[in-house]
Design a protein around this motif. Structure first.
Motif, mmCIF file in Angstrom:
data_model
loop_
_atom_site.group_PDB
_atom_site.id
_atom_site.type_symbol
_atom_site.label_atom_id
_atom_site.label_comp_id
_atom_site.label_asym_id
_atom_site.label_seq_id
_atom_site.Cartn_x
_atom_site.Cartn_y
_atom_site.Cartn_z
ATOM 1 N N LYS A 2 0.832 -1.208 0.000
ATOM 2 C CA LYS A 2 0.000 0.000 0.000
ATOM 3 C C LYS A 2 0.867 1.258 0.000
ATOM 4 C CE LYS A 2 -4.139 -1.909 2.228
ATOM 5 N NZ LYS A 2 -5.020 -1.851 3.424
ATOM 6 N N ASN A 3 1.985 1.205 0.749
ATOM 7 C CA ASN A 3 2.865 2.364 0.795
ATOM 8 C C ASN A 3 3.478 2.675 -0.563
ATOM 9 O OD1 ASN A 3 2.391 2.701 3.525
ATOM 10 N ND2 ASN A 3 4.176 1.500 4.156
ATOM 11 N N GLN A 4 3.643 1.651 -1.395
ATOM 12 C CA GLN A 4 4.194 1.847 -2.737
ATOM 13 C C GLN A 4 3.331 2.786 -3.567
ATOM 14 O OE1 GLN A 4 7.346 1.015 -3.533
ATOM 15 N NE2 GLN A 4 7.115 -0.859 -4.712
ATOM 16 N N PHE A 5 2.030 2.744 -3.326
ATOM 17 C CA PHE A 5 1.084 3.538 -4.113
ATOM 18 C C PHE A 5 0.592 4.791 -3.378
ATOM 19 C CE2 PHE A 5 0.969 -0.687 -5.917
ATOM 20 C CZ PHE A 5 0.927 -0.455 -7.274
ATOM 21 N N SER A 6 1.085 5.004 -2.176
ATOM 22 C CA SER A 6 0.659 6.171 -1.404
ATOM 23 C C SER A 6 1.282 7.447 -1.958
ATOM 24 C CB SER A 6 1.058 6.015 0.061
ATOM 25 O OG SER A 6 0.800 7.212 0.783
ATOM 26 N N ALA A 32 -5.387 9.246 -3.177
ATOM 27 C CA ALA A 32 -4.183 8.497 -2.800
ATOM 28 C C ALA A 32 -3.305 9.294 -1.843
ATOM 29 C CB ALA A 32 -3.392 8.112 -4.047
ATOM 30 N N SER A 239 3.324 7.308 -8.379
ATOM 31 C CA SER A 239 3.754 6.751 -7.101
ATOM 32 C C SER A 239 5.122 6.083 -7.189
ATOM 33 C CB SER A 239 2.726 5.720 -6.619
ATOM 34 O OG SER A 239 2.792 4.544 -7.421
#
Length: 264
Positions: A2-6, A32, A239
């Motif tokens: 999830k952090n990859q796309f935050s 996002a 991202s």
């Protein structure tokens, strides 16, 4: 993952994002975690955009700016950096199209399309790259088109501009990749927006509009795209998930470019 796309803590400038595709992309970036900045040509358009974002629960920052005016763009970017923060994500979305047969199109009309659809992305990217370099990286997303790959009747200027934008995308990636700047494109297919609504209206006899039938027949997905179909690709390219993707154009077209069409 999830952090990859935050996009938390990121500032995203989406040009011409008062409505339509730009608004949908900006809304996705906001959801996002990004702080959204956009521009339009007139204050009344900016105000309408601000109201639309507010209705979606998004706090956006709007500026009046003509993206073909280099001095005006430089002033806007400086104001954004002072009032909001350094731009981490740029989406070059503003664009126009003139559907005129080539031999009937004036050179002035051709130049206008090139100016908005190709020169402006160059101008805005040029304005934001220095601060991206100082900050240690950034993301640039150019809204290309299937006309970056294909020709079609009456869109000579648009196709020339979008083909050029594809190559500008690759060149920015080539020139500034070493500074951790990724420049990619999104090539939307035929998207159902208010601007394309007349092409999808039912005829008096209840049949599809001829152009609607043409698009459905040419699209393996057998439908028009929705602005929301661009949300995931935009977030991906904005991202950390796309940190090793550079100089690529992601076509979100339901498969049109992969398809030769059904045999008559």
């Amino acid at each position: 993952m999830k952090n990859q796309f935050s996009l938390e803590g990121k500032v995203a400038l989406v040009t011409g994002a008062s409505y339509g595709i730009g608004f949908a992309i900006a809304s996705a970036l906001a959801n996002a975690g990004a702080t959204i900045v956009f521009n339009d040509l007139k204050q009344e358009f900016v105000d309408k955009g601000l109201a639309a974002y507010k209705a979606e629960g998004i706090t956006a920052h709007g500026y009046v700016c003509d993206v073909t005016d280099e001095s005006g763009v430089n002033t806007m970017v400086a104001k954004i950096e002072k009032e909001v923060g350094v731009i981490d994500i740029l989406v070059n979305n503003a664009g126009i199209i003139k559907r005129i047969p080539m031999i009937e199109m004036s050179a002035a009309e051709f130049r206008q399309v090139i100016d908005v659809d190709l020169n402006a992305p160059f101008i805005v990217a040029k304005a934001v790259i220095p601060s991206m370099i100082k900050k240690g990286g950034g993301k640039i997303i150019n809204i290309c088109s299937m006309m970056s790959e294909l020709g079609r009747e009456t869109v000579s200027a648009y196709a020339a501009a979008k083909g050029g934008l594809k190559m500008l995308t690759r060149n920015i990636a080539s020139e500034y990749g070493e500074f951790n700047i990724q420049c990619n494109g999104i090539g939307p297919g035929y998207i159902a927006t208010p601007q394309t609504a007349p092409l999808r209206e039912k005829q008096a006899d209840g049949s599809r509009h001829p152009f609607d039938s043409f698009i459905i027949a040419k699209t393996p997905a057998a439908r028009w795209g929705n602005p929301e179909d661009l949300a995931g690709p935009a977030v991906f390219l904005a991202s950390n998930a796309s940190d090793f993707v550079n100089g690529h154009v992601l076509y979100v077209d339901g498969g049109i470019l992969a398809y030769i069409g059904k045999q008559p």
